[in-house]
Scaffold this active site. Structure first.
Site, PDB file in Angstrom:
ATOM      1  N   PHE A 149       0.866  -1.182   0.000  1.00  0.00           N
ATOM      2  CA  PHE A 149       0.000   0.000   0.000  1.00  0.00           C
ATOM      3  C   PHE A 149       0.898   1.224   0.000  1.00  0.00           C
ATOM      4  O   PHE A 149       1.601   1.513   0.975  1.00  0.00           O
ATOM      5  CB  PHE A 149      -0.932   0.055   1.207  1.00  0.00           C
ATOM      6  N   ASP A 234       9.490   2.979   1.745  1.00  0.00           N
ATOM      7  CA  ASP A 234       8.295   3.753   2.063  1.00  0.00           C
ATOM      8  C   ASP A 234       8.062   3.651   3.566  1.00  0.00           C
ATOM      9  O   ASP A 234       7.513   2.674   4.068  1.00  0.00           O
ATOM     10  CB  ASP A 234       7.094   3.203   1.282  1.00  0.00           C
ATOM     11  N   LYS A 263       2.621  11.487   6.869  1.00  0.00           N
ATOM     12  CA  LYS A 263       1.804  11.279   8.067  1.00  0.00           C
ATOM     13  C   LYS A 263       2.361  12.008   9.282  1.00  0.00           C
ATOM     14  O   LYS A 263       2.120  13.192   9.446  1.00  0.00           O
ATOM     15  CB  LYS A 263       1.609   9.793   8.304  1.00  0.00           C
TER      16      LYS A 263
END
Length: 409
Positions: A149, A234, A263
């Protein structure tokens, strides 16, 4: 939480109903309407309190409204918020310098969202492949892992293996090869002279907090170095203290060529993301080849700098590691009592609920009714990712509530 009760003129039910005709239905949120928050706690419009065990999918690593981050934002709001990159601003250089130092890399490409960071890294990797590696034009490939993801933009869903993210959104962007996660032999077989980069999550979050075998990340680093391609990690969910280290790759002593952050980099206040990389990688970009109106804006840089300052002390990394022991011990005690198994590192866990008891969604709703907020992922798996500021007592409260919900389901 010491904030005064919220006084909404509309109830949760009324507000949820009001969303239906005016909001695109791209989310299926739990039926709670949050109005206020502080630390590890949130409050709905009726004044009910909930312990937040999701923390915005790691965007709220430092809790809701951390005083140092709120102060940094307030101070910057009184000075300057946006210039665009048409001009320099007085906050950006300091932010980039401190973030590069924190990650052990050289240069920073500031963006806004995690998906933008991933898209930017793909562009940089392709440009590097053509300019530095000598891959023929338009033939560069990127190897990725199944069950990944990395976001939901068109290019990113092109290499997703989640049909709910892909179905109905083609045609897809070419240039990607998908291999099984945690499989070095498959990865090596997929790399050839056209490979620009290997893009992986050090821990797969959306897949259910899937942790690779010891040595996998070191193997990826060694393989990419040996075959002459880039290693892109990531760390948008796994980074910035979540796993007990600043970056999850540090558990294996690995330094990628590019690290993707987002984030928590915005402190739960503003969207901030970045590609942090070796100088010779990011130097392939020239003016006009990539950009963002809001990327690197003064407000984002001020908040991002304050986030880096919090992490530079090591306090939050230590807290995640120490509290992670409490989390793992509590989950281990529930195995066989409604929990089939779990995977955890630091303050991050994927918990597999016995399907005979309920789906992940059903368990999440039951926990919500008892004042604990979590979110399901695939099937009967729920994710736990509380703020790194959570106390051991609060953690035990959440785990005790989970035990009660499983026993009475």
């Amino acid at each position: 939480m010491t904030v005064a009760p919220s006084r909404s003129l509309r109830s949760s039910a009324e507000l949820i109903r009001a969303e239906e005709p005016v909001l695109a239905h791209n989310y299926h949120p739990l039926p709670v309407v949050v109005a206020r928050a502080e630390g590890a706690w949130v409050e709905d419009v009726e004044g009910r309190r909930y312990l937040d065990m999701l923390a915005g999918y790691s965007a709220l690593n430092f809790g809701h409204r951390h005083p140092a981050l709120i102060e940094a934002a307030h101070r910057q709001l009184d000075q300057l918020t946006l210039t665009s990159r048409a001009f320099h601003n007085d906050r950006l250089a300091g932010f980039a310098e401190s973030l590069a130092r924190l990650t052990g890399l050289d240069m920073v490409l500031p963006m806004n969202t995690g998906a933008e960071a991933v898209e930017s890294a793909i562009k940089v990797a392709r440009k590097w492949a053509y300019d530095v590696k000598g891959v023929p034009a338009d033939r560069a490939t990127v190897v990725v892992a199944a069950d990944n993801f990395h976001g939901r933009t068109t290019t990113i869903v092109s290499f997703s293996t989640d049909e709910s993210a892909r179905a109905g959104f083609g045609p897809f962007t070419p240039g990607f090869r998908v291999v099984p996660y945690n499989d070095l032999a498959a990865l090596e077989a997929a790399i050839d002279e056209t490979t620009a980069a290997v893009l992986i999550e050090p821990i797969q979050g959306e897949a259910g907090v899937v942790i690779p075998d010891d040595g996998y990340l070191r193997g990826v680093r060694e393989l990419t170095r040996r075959t002459g391609c880039l290693f892109i990690a990531d760390e948008i969910q796994s980074g910035l203290g979540r796993t007990g280290r600043t970056l999850a790759v540090e558990h294996e002593g690995v330094v990628p060529d590019m690290v993707l952050l987002g984030k928590a980099l915005g402190g739960g206040i503003v969207p901030v993301s970045a590609v942090v990389a070796r100088r010779e990688v990011l130097q392939v970009l020239r003016p006009g080849e990539h950009g963002s109106t809001f990327g690197g804006n003064p407000l984002a840089a001020a908040v991002g700098s304050a986030v880096v300052e919090l992490l530079e002390t090591g306090e939050f990394q230590r807290r995640a590691e120490e509290a992670g022991v409490v989390l793992r011990d509590g989950l281990a005690a529930l195995v066989g009592k409604g929990v089939q198994g779990f995977r955890a590192r630091g303050l991050w866990a994927g918990v597999d609920i016995d399907p005979a008891i309920g789906t992940g969604r059903e368990i999440s709703e039951s926990l919500m009714r008892e004042g604990i907020l979590v979110k399901d992922t695939h099937g009967s798996t729920i994710r736990l990712a509380p703020p790194l500021t959570i106390t051991n007592e609060e953690l035990r409260t959440a785990l005790g509530t989970l035990e009660t919900v499983l026993r009475t389901a």
